[in-house]
Every structure is written in structure tokens, then in C-alpha cells.
Design an enzyme around this catalytic site. Structure first.
Site, PDB file in Angstrom:
ATOM      1  N   HIS A 161       0.888  -1.280   0.052  1.00 31.77           N
ATOM      2  CA  HIS A 161      -0.008  -0.058  -0.243  1.00 31.77           C
ATOM      3  C   HIS A 161       0.762   1.244  -0.123  1.00 31.77           C
ATOM      4  CE1 HIS A 161      -3.466   2.320   1.251  1.00 31.77           C
ATOM      5  NE2 HIS A 161      -2.606   3.228   1.732  1.00 31.77           N
ATOM      6  N   GLU A 162       1.687   1.137   0.957  1.00 31.15           N
ATOM      7  CA  GLU A 162       2.781   2.400   0.957  1.00 31.15           C
ATOM      8  C   GLU A 162       3.594   2.623  -0.302  1.00 31.15           C
ATOM      9  OE1 GLU A 162       1.910   4.514   3.187  1.00 31.15           O
ATOM     10  OE2 GLU A 162       0.645   3.264   4.364  1.00 31.15           O
TER      11      GLU A 162
END
Ligand code: NAG
Ligand code: NAG
Ligand code: NAG
Ligand code: NAG
Ligand code: NAG
Ligand code: NAG
Ligand code: NAG
Ligand code: NAG
Length: 790
Positions: free
Chosen positions: A149-150
Site C-alpha cells: 500500500h505504501e
């Protein structure tokens, strides 16, 4: 021949830029802050996170990419593991940080995303507790998924599909949670003190602000990672067909309502690779890890003493290098001095800086005589030779290389040797005729490139040397420039410098002057007056060091010219943190690209912060000056409009559109005379803290998110100046730029009126005034977007 050599070398590139090597990402630098106590589990958890993340990424992107090679830079005081010597990797270049919690975000994993859609972000921040505490897996999801996600924020510049500020919206009269895809199912509940109630709605049918959307643990959709990677079924980025264009989230706001997958494949740095790469038919190899550690700072100044330096230039070189030796280099670091012209010479071998005497001794050896030719290779080779004298290696050492001329010798003879030495080579391009190889040299070795003109007035050479710091992630030990200003003085040179509570130790006023020492008066906030007797004067450089910790408040300086005609003077004020536990307010200044071909406007960015806290509502000005005579002043803004991606994130930005060929210096001044507010706004770009899930029809709540401190703090008046890396505009821009996109339009219904509000764009991006606006309306978002003119 030169072109071929340079081409070959640029393929090596700086070692701290993430690259795709085939299907695998390499040169990913992860750094651990020096405030993190040694703990082998942190390393193990990092490895497991990235190994798991690699598989997840591989599945999510059609078996096309995976994580191949990661370097982990551990703090200097970790001792139990076996660590290789870092070459040019430093804390600041790390794209993933393990550091203390952000004061407002706690353990939330997030990405410091400072620019618009599709642009790479600065870094991902994880806390040690996030890596070690398995209870957090429930709320954020498995760490490997959170990492992906990051990573999507960091590498591809996509945004979150949830929105804590606007958790729901109205669609065709129905309340919808802000999410992607619309198929994600769940229920609204009001959660008070960890007990559940049915969610109440107001007259308009809106859920109360204490209501939360709790998703079903089992879902029928595999999207989307930028919404809730913690859901087991979620394994994909939202695609165009399933994308929820109506949701009021940052992905829609920043990316023209495109799906995250579309941005990744069409707008990101990897767009070409992702489209051309063939999926792998077998499972990718597990990522490899290399543990590295930086040694103490070892620097060799390589100074030009060729004939063109004769006269005022060599004097200025001495004055500016004096500030480096006095203020910038820290105790317990090593410095050597080398000069070059027709021959290179060692003036001082590596010396440990351990008290003022060692600094004074080096200063006394700075060169004052110039003649001969500019043999750049001789200087570089001598510098590397000196650096080898401690441990027979140059890996991780630094050279600060200054020249004002074009090479007499063939630089390609030593270029490769210099790049492969593993040393960081910073270069200072002094005056209008310095060799262009300096920029390439710095680029290829992860060094800083700074240009400086030859006047005392601009103070650029002093600023160049003052910017030659290396950050270990701890601003407490860094020199901080409070002021840098020059004047051509006939009588008085007066002014004020505000010293705030976050700095004050080792505060020095350094004045360089042309011919005759002026009379000095420096008044502390409480009225103590210092004069000539409290200063030293060596080589037209007057230095006053404030005893102990400088009093906070306004310091007034007055210098009275004692010469019969006007002379140039420049003042530099440096200081350091006053308290072991209070981070000083710092500023960094950058351009969004280091080289421009004139086809796109550039962005000037300055970040004002205290550790991770943004500092808001201060006045920030950028000064861009070229060797071709261009001089531009821009006020940078943190208003979330035009060049500025986010309001109130402490990043002040502006477009630079007058692109005329030349090498440009970048200086930023920050002033806050009204008592600055430090504030901690809502986070953007990170993993969602999920309050709970519905499992088999029953709610399973997660523990509540620990409260964090969001109180604004008053830091008082302060001033800062900072010099960014210089940049190059290769060609004059012949384009007429359009007004920038409007990104902050809001609409509000007031009785029978719709009130529209937006920040006005300029004629060329955000410069000047746009001529007119065209406003159209429609009943359907898609039509407005795709068919505006009809
Ligand atoms: C290293 O430095 C940090 C921060 O100053 C400290 O907490 C730690 O105890 C030190 N030593 C080790 C071995 O981590
Ligand atoms: C997700 O589901 C869609 C269809 O619903 C499918 O096309 C896609 O391949 C799936 N993605 C992954 C990563 O499983
Ligand atoms: C990595 O994956 C394994 C197997 O699925 C799992 O047991 C482990 O908890 C995961 N670790 C992390 C850090 O996500
Ligand atoms: C939640 O609990 C605290 C203390 O346990 C209490 O003071 C507070 O009134 C409770 N809030 C509500 C809305 O019940
Ligand atoms: C400056 O130096 C003089 C002479 O050494 C000394 O008497 C005076 O107290 C100093 N001034 C201050 C403000 O400390
Ligand atoms: C500068 O300051 C001195 C006193 O410190 C004062 O006498 C003088 O008038 C000032 N000059 C100007 C131009 O403000
Ligand atoms: C600043 O100096 C004071 C003494 O004047 C000292 O006690 C303090 O530890 C110093 N602060 C730092 C961060 O070094
Ligand atoms: C328009 O928006 C700006 C920025 O949010 C705000 O300061 C201003 O008061 C608004 N103007 C009106 C008329 O609402």
C-alpha cells in the site's frame, strides 16, 4: 569519446535511486534512525515484511514486478550485527524510514507524499512498534500488504481511496461509505467507549460523526489495495471498470477520478516498463538484503589554486572554507586539505577535529596564492589518495571539490575512477566559467552540486560551503543557518536575527568584508552589547561566538564601514540545537528536477518542519539566480493550490516558469515574526486504522486507536536560510504555459445561490493573472469530465 564514456557511466547512475532491473526493483534504501535502539528483531521483521510484500506485489501487478534487492542502513552505534561499509547511502536518501512515531500519527504507517498524481513520493515512515507489535496486524493488515500500500504511494504517486474527513457521501439519495470498490460491504455503527450502538442519522440522513463503517471480513471483490489492504480478499488495485469515481477521496481529487491501476500503468515513473514487461512464468526469487552502516565523516577539501583564482577569488575561497571548518564540520570528524593547479599538493593530511585548535590549524593552512593551470584529475586523484591514508579505502568518504575553470586535462581519464571510488563527491562551481563536468560528477556520486558567483555580496560561496552537511537523521547535531545576507556598505550595515528557543548553542556571527574591518556592535535581546573586543578577525573574516546558549529573541547587529568608499560585506549566522530533546526547526529546499529541458515548468519546494511536525503560516521566499544573469524571487505558498499539492503540510511550493538557459543557485529564506504555530494536521497517504470487522454476522472490534497529541505549539519568532542544490536549465523555453489546474474548487448552496470558491491560477501556471474563466455545469459528472466543451 567523452560522450561514450559519459553515456556508459550514467548507466551506473547514483546508487540511491530505486530502479527496475528487469522485473525486480533494486537500490531500495531503507534507513533506521539513530534514535532507534539496537534490536535484531527490527531487521528480521523488515525482511519478513518485504519478502511477503514482494509476493503480494507480484500477484497484484500481473506477475510483472517484485522486490529484488534492498539495502538497510543501520545506525552508527549498532554493534552486534555484521555490517558492510555504506558507500554513498545516507539517512536523507532513504526511501523507507524506521523512526520514532510521528507526533500526530502515532504508529500509523504513512508515506510522505508531497507532489501531485503519478509523482514519486519522498519516503515511507514505519515505527519500530509497527514492526514489532503483532497486535497491530489486526488493524492495519499483514505488514507485507501494508508495505505494498505504501509502496504504491511512494513509487507510483497514487492516493488513498478512503477518507477519514469525509467517510461517506450521497449518491442518488443514498448514503455511501467513501471506498473503492462500491462492492465492499459492511455496516454503520456508532462506537462509544468500545461499545456498539446503531448508527444515528441526522435530518438530512447523514450518519453522526461518531459512526464508523465496519466492513465484512469476507468480501466478494479483490479490490482495492489503496482502500483496505487488510481485508483478506483484497489483492488488486482498483481497475477502471470497477473504480468508484464519485467517492470524495484523494485518489479522485488528485488523479482526475482515474482508477489507481490506471495511474500506475499510464502516469507513473514505471509506466513504460509496466506496459512492456512480460509476466514471469515462475515465482520470483526472494528479495536479497544488504546491511550497511556509515562510518565517521571523513572529508577532503580539494581547492583550486590555478591562475584564474588569483586575487579576490582565492581570498573568498579562504573565507568560505573557514566557515566550513569552523561551523559545519562536527567534532570527532576528519578533514584533509588538498590544492591543485598545474600540480596537486597535500596541505594537510586527515586530521581529527577535536577542539578549536585543530580547526584553527586547518584554517591557517588554507591557500592564499594562485597560479598555473586547472588540472582537475590531478586534484581529484590527490584527494582520493589522501582519503585512502586512514584505512586504505575511499568508500563512504567525501570530497568537496571547488573549481572556477575548465579542465586543462582530460577529465574522462579520471572520471570513472572517481565514480567507482565509492566516495561522495560534492562539487562547487565557482564563477561563470567552471567546467560542466562538475554537475555530472556530483550526480554520479550522490554528491551535492552547488554553483556560486564570485561576489561577497551574494554570499553564495559561503552558502555553498555551509550546505555541505551530511544528515544522520538527527537534527540535534546539525548546524543550522539562521541568516545569510550581504550588502554594499557606505556607512551602516544593520539588521536583526531572531533566535528561537529550539536553537542557540554554538551561535556564531561571521562577517566577511572586502578591505577594511568595520566597527562591530552586536546586541543581545536583553541588551548586552558585544564589540570588536569580543570577536576574532582572520583573513577579512570577523567571527563572534555567543558564549554558552544564545538568549532567544531578536539579536541586533550593526557594522559601521570604516573605509573611505563603499565595500561589500556579508553576514552569516549559524547555530545549533539548544536542548537534547527539542528538535530545531529546519528547512530543506529542492527543485522537483535537477535538470530541465525547458519543456515543463519546474517546481520550487521548501519544507519547514520541526522533526516531523510541519510549521505553518510562515513567510517563505525562494531566490533563484543563474550564471547567465537571471534573478527571480518567488514567494512559496502552502495553500494547497497551483504548485502546492497539500494545504498545511509544511511544504511551501511554487512554479518556476521563466526557463532561460543557465546554471541556477537556489536559496530559501524563512521568516516568522508573528510567533509561529506548529501544527499537526490530519494525515494523508497511509494505511487505514480499521476499527473492526463483521465476522459471521458478529462485530469484532479492534482496540481503539491510541490518542495522539495534536495541540499546536508556539515556537516564537525565527529566521532560517538554506541553500538547495543548484540546477541546470539546458534550453530556453519557447513555450507559452497555460494556467495551472484548479484543484481546490468548492461549491456551497446558500438559499438559491451556489457559492463557488477557488484559488485563482495565473496566466502561466501560477505566475501572473489568468485572463478569464469558463464555467459550465451538467447533471452528470462523467459528461462534465469527458465532454466539457459541449
Ligand atoms: C544508540 O543511540 C540511541 C539513541 O541515542 C540509544 O537509545 C541507544 O541506547 C544507543 N546504543 C545502542 C546499542 O543502540
Ligand atoms: C481481481 O478480479 C478481477 C475480476 O473481478 C480480475 O480480472 C483480476 O485478475 C483479479 N486480480 C487479482 C490480482 O487477482
Ligand atoms: C508473512 O507471510 C507468512 C505466511 O503467509 C505469515 O505467516 C507471516 O505472518 C507474514 N509476515 C508478515 C510480516 O506479514
Ligand atoms: C466513556 O468512558 C469514560 C470513562 O470510562 C466516561 O467518562 C465517559 O463519559 C464515557 N463516554 C460515554 C459517551 O459514555
Ligand atoms: C567583550 O569583551 C570585553 C573584553 O574582553 C569584556 O570586558 C566584555 O565584558 C565583553 N562583552 C560582553 C558583553 O561579554
Ligand atoms: C545602525 O545602528 C546603529 C546603532 O547600533 C545606529 O546608530 C545607526 O543609526 C543605525 N543605522 C541605520 C542606517 O539604521
Ligand atoms: C547546549 O549548551 C548547553 C550549555 O550551554 C548544554 O547544557 C546543552 O546540553 C547543549 N545542548 C545540546 C543539544 O548540545
Ligand atoms: C474561500 O476559501 C478560502 C480558503 O479555504 C477561505 O479562506 C475563504 O474564506 C473562502 N471564501 C468564501 C467567500 O467562502
Amino acid at each position: 569519446m567523452l560522450a561514450i564514456v559519459l553515456l556508459f557511466l550514467s548507466a551506473l547512475g547514483p546508487v540511491t535511486t530505486i530502479r527496475l532491473d528487469g522485473n525486480g526493483y533494486t537500490d531500495i534504501l531503507l534507513v533506521i534512525s539513530p534514535t532507534v535502539p539496537e534490536n535484531e528483531d527490527i531487521i528480521n521483521q523488515i525482511k519478513e515484511m518485504i519478502v511477503n510484500g514482494s509476493d503480494y506485489l507480484f500477484e497484484a501487478l500481473d506477475h510483472k514486478v517484485f522486490f529484488k534487492e534492498v539495502k538497510i542502513l543501520v545506525p552508527p552505534n549498532w554493534t552486534t550485527g555484521k555490517y558492510d561499509r555504506a558507500t554513498t547511502e545516507t539517512f536523507d536518501k532513504g526511501r523507507i524510514r524506521i523512526d520514532d512515531p510521528h507526533p500526530a500519527f502515532g504508529d500509523d504507517p504513512y508515506t510522505h507524499q508531497t507532489q501531485g498524481c503519478g509523482i514519486e513520493a519522498e519516503y515511507i515512515h514505519f515505527t519500530p512498534n509497527f514492526l514489532l507489535n503483532n497486535d497491530l496486524i489486526k488493524v492495519y493488515g499483514p505488514r507485507g500488504r501494508v508495505f505494498v500500500h505504501e509502496w504504491a504511494h511512494l513509487r507510483w504517486g497514487v492516493f488513498d481511496e478512503y477518507n477519514k474527513k469525509e467517510p461517506f457521501y450521497l449518491s442518488a439519495g443514498q448514503i455511501q461509505p467513501t471506498r473503492c470498490t462500491e462492492e465492499i460491504s459492511g455496516q454503520w455503527y456508532e462506537i462509544i467507549n468500545q461499545s456498539l450502538r446503531p448508527c444515528q442519522t441526522d435530518e438530512a440522513g447523514k450518519p453522526k460523526s461518531s459512526c464508523e463503517f465496519l466492513p465484512d471480513a469476507v468480501q466478494n471483490t479483490n479490490a482495492s489495495i489503496m482502500y483496505m489492504q487488510s481485508l483478506d480478499s483484497v489483492r488488486a488495485f482498483c481497475q477502471e471498470e470497477e473504480h468508484n469515481t464519485e467517492a470524495p477521496n484523494e485518489q479522485n481529487e488528485k488523479c482526475s477520478r482515474k482508477a489507481t491501476r490506471t495511474v500506475i500503468f499510464q502516469d507513473s515513473v514505471d509506466k513504460d516498463s509496466l506496459r512492456s514487461l512480460k509476466p514471469l512464468t515462475s515465482t520470483p526469487p526472494a528479495p536479497t538484503f544488504k546491511l550497511i552502516q556509515r562510518g565517521r565523516r571523513v572529508v577532503c577539501l580539494v581547492l583550486d589554486v590555478s591562475g584564474s583564482m588569483h586575487g579576490s577569488r582565492i581570498k573568498l575561497q579562504k573565507q568560505a572554507a573557514t566557515i566550513f571548518l569552523n561551523q559545519i564540520i562536527n567534532e570527532q570528524e576528519f578533514v584533509a586539505l588538498v590544492t591543485f593547479s598545474t600540480e596537486a599538493q597535500i596541505l594537510n593530511r586527515l586530521t581529527l577535529i577535536d577542539k578549536q585548535a585543530s580547526r584553527d590549524n586547518l584554517i591557517s593552512k588554507l591557500p592564499t596564492v594562485a597560479n598555473g593551470y586547472t588540472y582537475i584529475c590531478k586534484g581529484l586523484r590527490k584527494g582520493l589518495e589522501v582519503l585512502r591514508t586512514d584505512d586504505s579505502k575511499t568508500i563512504g568518504d567525501e570530497i568537496i571539490f571547488l573549481t572556477d575553470g575548465e579542465a586543462t586535462d582530460k577529465v574522462q581519464d579520471c572520471f570513472q575512477e572517481a565514480v567507482q571510488s565509492g566516495a561522495i563527491i560534492h562539487t562547487i562551481s565557482f564563477g561563470p566559467n567552471a567546467d560542466n563536468v562538475l554537475k555530472t560528477m556530483a550526480d554520479e556520486t550522490d554528491g551535492r552540486f552547488v554553483r556560486a558567483d564570485e561576489t561577497i555580496l551574494s554570499n553564495q560561496l559561503v552558502d555553498a560551503f555551509s550546505s555541505m552537511t551530511i544528515s544522520d537523521g538527527n537534527s540535534i547535531t546539525q548546524p543550522i543557518q539562521l541568516e545569510s545576507t550581504g550588502k554594499s556598505v557606505t556607512d551602516w550595515f544593520n539588521g536583526t536575527v531572531s533566535v528561537d528557543r529550539t536553537v542557540g548553542n554554538r551561535t556564531t556571527f561571521t562577517l566577511i568584508y572586502e578591505r577594511r574591518a568595520p566597527t562591530v556592535y552586536i546586541k543581545s535581546p536583553s541588551g548586552l552589547v558585544y564589540d570588536q573586543r569580543n570577536t576574532t578577525d582572520i583573513a577579512n573574516t570577523i567571527t563572534f561566538t555567543v558564549p554558552g546558549t544564545a538568549e532567544p529573541g531578536d539579536w541586533q547587529y550593526s557594522f559601521l564601514n570604516s573605509d573611505t568608499s563603499a565595500q561589500q560585506m556579508a553576514l552569516t549566522v549559524m547555530s545549533r540545537a539548544a536542548h537534547e530533546d527539542v528538535h530545531p526547526v529546519t528547512v530543506t529546499a529542492t527543485m522537483n528536477q535537477q535538470t530541465s529541458d525547458g519543456t515543463k515548468p519546474m517546481l520550487v519546494l521548501a519544507e519547514v518542519r520541526q522533526k516531523y511536525n510541519p510549521v505553518l503560516e510562515v513567510s517563505v521566499w525562494a531566490y533563484l539566480e543563474s550564471d547567465t544573469g537571471i534573478s527571480v524571487e518567488l514567494q512559496l505558498l502552502d495553500n494547497g493550490a497551483g504548485a502546492d499539492a497539500f494545504k498545511d503540510d509544511g511544504i511551501y511550493s511554487r512554479y518556476f516558469t521563466k526557463l532561460i538557459r543557465g546554471k541556477y543557485s537556489l536559496k530559501v529564506r524563512v521568516k516568522n515574526q508573528h510567533g509561529g504555530i506548529l501544527s499537526s494536521p490530519l494525515r494523508h497517504s497511509g494505511a487505514l486504522y480499521v476499527p473492526g470487522y463483521i465476522v459471521d454476522g458478529k462485530v469484532e472490534l479492534n482496540p481503539p486507536k491510541p490518542p495522539v497529541n495534536v495541540e499546536p505549539v508556539d515556537v516564537g519568532s525565527f529566521t532560517r536560510t538554506v541553500t538547495g542544490e543548484s540546477f541546470v536549465v539546458e534550453r530556453d523555453s519557447t513555450l507559452n504555459f497555460p494556467p495551472n489546474k484548479i484543484t481546490d474548487l468548492t461549491a456551497e448552496i446558500q438559499e438559491d445561490t451556489v457559492l463557488l470558491n477557488w484559488t485563482a491560477p495565473g496566466e502561466d501556471y501560477d505566475q501572473g493573472t489568468a485572463q478569464s474563466y469558463e464555467i459550465r455545469w451538467g447533471e452528470d459528472l462523467q459528461t462534465l469530465q469527458n465532454n466539457f466543451s459541449s
